[in-house]
Every structure is written in structure tokens, then in C-alpha cells.
Scaffold this active site. Structure first.
Site, short mmCIF file in Angstrom:
data_model
loop_
_atom_site.label_atom_id
_atom_site.label_comp_id
_atom_site.label_asym_id
_atom_site.label_seq_id
_atom_site.Cartn_x
_atom_site.Cartn_y
_atom_site.Cartn_z
N GLU A 125 0.82 -1.22 0.00
CA GLU A 125 0.00 0.00 0.00
C GLU A 125 0.85 1.27 0.00
OE1 GLU A 125 -3.80 -0.13 0.40
OE2 GLU A 125 -3.22 1.70 -0.62
N ASP A 197 10.53 7.82 -10.78
CA ASP A 197 9.69 7.36 -9.66
C ASP A 197 8.23 7.23 -10.12
OD1 ASP A 197 9.28 7.21 -6.52
OD2 ASP A 197 7.82 8.66 -7.26
N LYS A 201 5.82 3.90 -10.38
CA LYS A 201 4.51 3.80 -9.72
C LYS A 201 3.42 3.45 -10.73
CE LYS A 201 5.64 6.82 -5.86
NZ LYS A 201 5.87 8.22 -5.49
N1 HSE Z 1 9.83 10.63 -3.66
C1 HSE Z 1 8.51 10.09 -3.65
C2 HSE Z 1 7.53 11.20 -3.99
C3 HSE Z 1 8.24 9.51 -2.29
O1 HSE Z 1 7.91 12.36 -3.90
O2 HSE Z 1 6.38 10.91 -4.34
C4 HSE Z 1 6.98 8.72 -2.19
O3 HSE Z 1 6.98 7.62 -3.03
#
Ligand code: HSE
Length: 413
Positions: A125, A197, A201
Site C-alpha cells: 500500500e 519514480d 509507480k
Molecule cells: N519521492 C517520492 C515522492 C516519495 O515524492 O512521491 C513517495 O513515493
């Protein structure tokens, strides 16, 4: 009257940085279902820590696994040694909770197969939209989760930076430094600002909602680092904002992109500001919107501990799922084109040249002049990236102006 005393859930932490420390602090507050931290895998066991130190702080993973934890909490980040250690835990039939989107995005199929073989859950999660408890909810509700598209803001750092730049006039470097100070950014913040990132995701979301195994490097990804101040100002003049977007549609062939995109002010994600994340899911039964804090040690720790407690309560949904390997296409969308030059060509000439390549303008900002340079942004009707690039190349060649573009979404997209 009977008094129910819950037994403690014994966890071992792989990694004890910001999030691990927050997990330890928050776990100490869990009175109704005690969580005991048996130990932590760290690089330097002798470093002073500002939490009650668990009994077994070690740099030796075998030592930690031998302490028989009932759940492994993986907070190392990156793919190795996290992958090896998680696979080893699963082989020993130890359930896993992870906040590691890189690991899931790049090795999700392997981990899910290992979890299925072992018959134990892997919960994640905290890996995506950390402060919005929606993945577990949907894992249990397949009819509600019957989605075929998603559009979201999945990187809190990028959203924080773009909000600060647009609202407060901060530079990218100042806003990034503040995001780092607040603990939002990745250890290497280039992963945030270059879109890596967010692409990871999106890959995790595609596993979860579409059962697709998409390598994050195969997703068209643009960072916010190349955005110009001009584009932010022009977006405002066009009645919209620029947001760091993840988008995918798998109604038929998968189409996906990650990058800064122009949204009209009426778009559901246009007012999602600061470190907030949000996700619009297009489901068979209508559009669903989730929003909440996307980064920060405390929200991530809360999501991790809720997963731990689900495992303790025996209510964890299964992560076992057969994923279909897939390479995404690049979608056709509107674009925001920004032109800049000492002297821009006539507007009619720009429109003619673009239309010769099948790119048609439907709105434009007034031309601005600053420091001896002229600039203008144009919104164009949907085309694919290749077609747009050909038109921009022609424009650069014929008119000698700088031309860049980001995607643009309509209010309903
Ligand atoms: N570096 C990520 C962000 C942290 O700023 O969303 C959370 O996954």
C-alpha cells in the site's frame, strides 16, 4: 465479560532510514494490536539512532531472518539486495510488506509468483500514493476495481515543486531543496524530477489494476526538470496549470505516458497541490477519484503498519496474480507547444507549417516579449508524439526558433 488480549506481531525491518524510524515510532503507539520490532537490517549497526533500538540491529540479513519474524518489512529501496532478501523471506513463507516501488515495478511478476508458491501475502500500500489507502481496498473489491484507464499525480516531490514554482515563484532548485528538507524526495532526487519514480509507480498501478507487466523504462517518460518558466506562465494565461501526470488507458491496446501535462482549470486534478497525490480511475461503473498526501515518512509508515496489521489479522488480500507482459504505445493527446526566439515567425506561417504536418492549433497565448526574446504557447488538437516531433523539427528548421512541447489533457481525460 471476556477481555481479548491481542498477541503481538513480530516484524523485522529491512532498512531503518526515515521511514523505518517512523515505523518504529508509530508501532510503539499501536496499543490494540501490538507490533514488536524484532530487529532491523542496517548498513551501520553502530550508528546512533533516535528511536528505541530494537534488540537485533544487524548488517547481516541471515541473522535477521533467523530471528523468525512473522512479517518482513522491506524499506531498503532500489532493486538489490531488496529483491534477493524478499525472495528469501517468501521462500521461508514469511509475509512481506514493502514500500519499494522500484522493486515491484521491475520484479513484480517474479515476486508475485514467489508469493503464490509460498501462499503468503506481499502487501505494498505504501508504494504508490502512500497516504491514500486504496490499493488494498480495490484488491478486495474486484467489481469496483474493474478499471480500464487511470490518470493521476503519483510523485509528491514533483507536484510540490510545480506548485511552488507556479504559486510562489520559487525556482526549481529552491523548491526541490525544500522537498528534500521535508523528506519527500527520493535518496537520489533525479528519480523524482526526471519522472522515473512516477513511471515505476505507474508500472505498479498497471500490475494492480490491469494485470499487466510493463517495464517502467518502456513507458514514455518526460521529467519536470526541462520545463521552462515560460510554460508555467503560458499555462496560466490559457486558464490552466501544469501537473506531473501519469496516464494509462488499456481499453484496447495499452497506451501510457508519464510527464508534465497542461490541464485546464476544470480538470479534476488541476487543484491537487503541494505534496498531494491523486488518482482518477476510469471504471466500468464510472470515474473514481482518490486524493491524499503522497510522500513523507509518517504517511508511509502508517500505510506500512496498516499492511502489517492486515497480515496479523489474517485479512490480507493476495498479491498472487498472473501478469501479461506488455509494451505500451504512446497515446494521441493534445499538446502545449512553446515557441521562443529573438523574433518569432508570423502566427499564420507557424499555423501553416504545423498544419502541413497534420498538427492543428486551437488556442494560443498572446505573444510576449521579454529580455529581447519573443515567446508564445499553442494548444493543438490530439496527435501522437512522432507526428508532433516531425512538426516541431520542421518548425525549428524553417523558422529557426526553439520549440518544445508537453502533453495537454482535456477536462474529461
Ligand atoms: N519521492 C517520492 C515522492 C516519495 O515524492 O512521491 C513517495 O513515493
Amino acid at each position: 465479560m471476556s477481555i481479548c488480549v491481542e498477541t503481538s506481531i513480530d516484524i523485522a525491518l529491512l532498512g531503518c532510514g526515515n521511514v523505518g524510524t517512523a515505523v518504529a515510532r508509530l508501532a510503539a503507539l499501536a496499543a490494540d494490536q501490538p507490533v514488536t520490532i524484532l530487529g532491523a537490517l542496517v548498513r551501520d549497526p553502530n550508528r546512533p539512532r533516535d528511536i528505541p533500538v530494537p534488540p537485533n540491529v544487524t548488517s547481516d540479513p541471515a541473522h535477521l531472518l533467523a530471528s523468525n519474524p512473522s512479517v518482513i518489512v522491506e524499506l531498503l529501496g532500489g532493486t538489490e539486495p531488496a529483491r534477493q532478501l524478499v525472495l528469501e523471506a517468501l521462500e521461508r513463507r514469511i509475509p512481506v510488506v514493502t514500500a519499494n516501488k522500484s522493486l515491484l515495478a521491475r520484479h513484480g511478476a517474479e515476486l508475485r509468483e514467489a508469493a503464490a508458491r509460498a501462499g503468503v501475502p506481499v502487501l505494498y500500500e505504501a508504494a504508490v500514493l502512500a497516504g491514500v489507502p486504496f490499493l488494498g481496498t480495490f484488491a478486495r473489491r474486484p467489481f469496483a476495481a474493474d478499471a480500464s484507464s487511470l490518470t493521476g499525480i503519483a510523485n509528491g516531490t514533483s507536484n510540490f515543486i510545480l506548485t511552488r514554482c507556479a504559486r510562489d515563484g520559487d525556482s526549481l532548485a529552491t523548491a526541490l531543496a525544500e522537498a528534500q528538507r521535508r523528506g519527500y524526495a527520493e535518496p537520489d532526487p533525479r528519480n523524482d524530477v526526471a519522472g522515473i519514480d512516477a513511471a515505476e509507480k505507474l508500472a505498479v498501478l498497471l500490475q494492480h489494476f490491469a494485470s499487466l507487466d510493463v517495464h517502467p523504462d518502456a513507458i514514455e517518460t518526460q521529467g519536470i526538470d526541462l520545463l521552462m518558466d515560460l510554460q508555467t506562465a503560458h499555462a496560466r494565461e490559457l486558464g490552466g496549470v501544469i501537473k506531473p501526470i501519469v496516464h494509462a488507458d488499456w481499453t484496447s491496446a495499452l497506451e501510457a505516458f508519464v510527464g508534465p501535462a497542461f490541464l485546464p482549470a476544470t480538470h479534476a486534478l488541476a487543484r491537487v497541490d503541494d505534496v498531494e497525490n491523486a488518482l482518477l480511475l476510469g471504471t466500468a461503473r464510472g470515474r473514481l477519484l482518490f486524493q491524499g498526501p503522497g510522500a513523507g515518512a509518517d504517511v508511509t509508515a502508517a500505510a506500512v503498519l496498516d499492511d502489517v496489521r492486515e497480515i496479523g489479522a489474517g485479512t490480507a488480500p493476495s498479491a498472487a496474480r498472473v501478469l501479461r507482459g506488455c509494451r505500451p504505445d504512446s497515446p494521441e493527446t493534445e499538446w502545449l507547444i512553446t515557441l521562443e526566439s529573438g523574433r518569432l515567425p508570423r502566427a499564420a506561417d507557424v499555423a501553416d507549417l504545423l498544419s502541413a504536418y497534420g498538427v492543428f492549433t486551437h488556442r494560443a497565448t498572446p505573444r510576449r516579449s521579454r529580455d529581447g526574446r519573443e515567446s508564445q504557447s499553442l494548444l493543438v488538437w490530439p496527435v501522437g508524439r512522432l507526428q508532433l516531433e516531425r512538426a516541431l523539427d520542421a518548425l525549428r528548421g524553417a523558422a529557426g526558433c526553439a520549440a518544445s512541447a508537453i502533453r495537454a489533457l482535456g477536462a474529461a481525460a
